[in-house]
Design an enzyme around this catalytic site. Sequence first.
Site, PDB file in Angstrom:
ATOM      1  N   ARG A 101       0.830  -1.220   0.000  1.00  0.00           N
ATOM      2  CA  ARG A 101       0.000   0.000   0.000  1.00  0.00           C
ATOM      3  C   ARG A 101       0.860   1.264   0.000  1.00  0.00           C
ATOM      4  O   ARG A 101       0.492   2.279   0.585  1.00  0.00           O
ATOM      5  CB  ARG A 101      -0.947   0.025   1.215  1.00  0.00           C
ATOM      6  CG  ARG A 101      -1.962  -1.100   1.259  1.00  0.00           C
ATOM      7  CD  ARG A 101      -2.958  -1.033   0.112  1.00  0.00           C
ATOM      8  NE  ARG A 101      -4.060  -1.956   0.271  1.00  0.00           N
ATOM      9  CZ  ARG A 101      -4.062  -3.220  -0.160  1.00  0.00           C
ATOM     10  NH1 ARG A 101      -3.006  -3.711  -0.780  1.00  0.00           N
ATOM     11  NH2 ARG A 101      -5.124  -3.983  -0.003  1.00  0.00           N
ATOM     12  N   SER A 149     -10.986  -1.104   2.832  1.00  0.00           N
ATOM     13  CA  SER A 149     -10.295  -1.171   4.128  1.00  0.00           C
ATOM     14  C   SER A 149      -9.974   0.243   4.592  1.00  0.00           C
ATOM     15  O   SER A 149      -9.338   1.005   3.858  1.00  0.00           O
ATOM     16  CB  SER A 149      -8.963  -1.923   3.998  1.00  0.00           C
ATOM     17  OG  SER A 149      -9.177  -3.217   3.521  1.00  0.00           O
ATOM     18  N   GLU A 194      -5.517   3.680   5.790  1.00  0.00           N
ATOM     19  CA  GLU A 194      -5.149   3.506   4.381  1.00  0.00           C
ATOM     20  C   GLU A 194      -5.808   4.624   3.570  1.00  0.00           C
ATOM     21  O   GLU A 194      -5.269   5.098   2.577  1.00  0.00           O
ATOM     22  CB  GLU A 194      -5.665   2.140   3.880  1.00  0.00           C
ATOM     23  CG  GLU A 194      -5.420   1.930   2.404  1.00  0.00           C
ATOM     24  CD  GLU A 194      -6.129   0.704   1.839  1.00  0.00           C
ATOM     25  OE1 GLU A 194      -5.815  -0.421   2.262  1.00  0.00           O
ATOM     26  OE2 GLU A 194      -6.983   0.895   0.949  1.00  0.00           O
TER      27      GLU A 194
END
Length: 340
Positions: A165, A240, A336
Amino acid sequence: MIKIEKNVNLKLYNTFGIEAHARYFCKISAEEQLEELLSSEVYKNEHHLILGGGSNILFTKDVEGLIIKVDLTGIKKQQETDDTIDLYVKAGEGWHNLVLYCVQHNLGGIENLSLIPGTVGAAPIQNIGAYGVEIKEVIKKVEAIDLSTGARRSFTNAECMFGYRESIFKHDLKEKYFISSVTLTVTTKNHLLNTSYGAIHDTLKAMHVIEPSIKTISDAVIHIRKTKLPDPATVGNAGSFFKNPTITLSHYEYLKKTNPSIPGYPSVNQLVKVPAGWLIEQCGWKGKRMDNVGVHAQQALVLVNYGTGKGNEILQLAKNIISSVKEKFDITLTPEVNII
Ligand code: FAD
Ligand code: EPU
């Protein structure tokens, strides 16, 4: 000619479905429009924010500046070898459209990334990943325009500095470049199919698939995602909300003594990756609802807006979750989602 609108409601431009207004808003559907924009007074005087599909953004306030919405589309076949082909894809193309294009043409490499919302241009920014595959595995180059000089630059895969990520576009080059296209190398034959993720394996078995293909893997991933993740068209969310944290092996072993079922997967530098969804569920948050916002009942890592929630309500919920997880496990979760 570029059209700059004023006071635009962003509710339809973010998958959380949060109501926020942008003082200025424009869409870029041709590269010349970006050149024109960069020399405009509005651009020179206002703070700017680039927006793709708005599927990884939480607006907690109005945007007192300029939103630049990426609308460049198109997929072009390029260089071919015996068993690969390069696809040059404009940044505003829908990611899942590209996956469907590949599935339809039997091109391999991104089938595990089926049904991820958002645009192709945003995909390298957080190195999108799912079901055992990350986009870094197929990226050949990322082309971008320097937002202060208008100069074009091409980034090789190594220059993007991809991680879990992560990429250079979230760090040293944050908000400095407009990504205009991504070139991917996909396979035309001898596909390297990845069915290592347990859920894919089980779903293919349930589908009675003996020899998996690009299409059946894509179908399996779509099926799994539909059972776990809320559809933003029905319930606002950004996938998420947090990243899966990594902890030291000794910390993991310490936690395992009192929590024998704690899942953990080997990560880089001898660290252990622990699913944030598990930690959040253990703290009792799964399925909890606070007025207009809450934690998804099938996936504790997904925060949801039931319709009229405000960005600040989601943010407060996220902060409460971070405190609980820190208190119970001494692990600090990091978002995130890009919080504006
Ligand atoms: P946006 O949310 O519009 O923008 C994200 C960031 O990128 C912002 O900082 C923005 O300024 C910047 N940006 C966007 N486009 C450009 C550009 N062209 N140039 C420069 N900067 C730009 N992610 C995963 O990795 N794996 C998953 O499995 C996954 N599942 C999801 C499931 C759901 C239901 C949802 C809602 C989200 C999911 N996500 C997942 C997160 C999200 O889809 C990805 O991060 C996606 O790449 C975001 O794309 P976007 O176009 O919507 O970006
Ligand atoms: N788990 C729980 N409770 C929950 C959710 C998860 O205990 O409510 C535990 C279970 O042990 C489960 C494990 O977490 O086996 C992993 O769950 P899952 O397979 O759903 O994946 P995840 O780690 O929660 C990550 C990505 C997703 C990606 C999936 C599939 C991150 C932050 N998230 O989720 O990406 O789709 O794996 O590969 O890495 C996104 O980034 O927005 C996103 C959706």
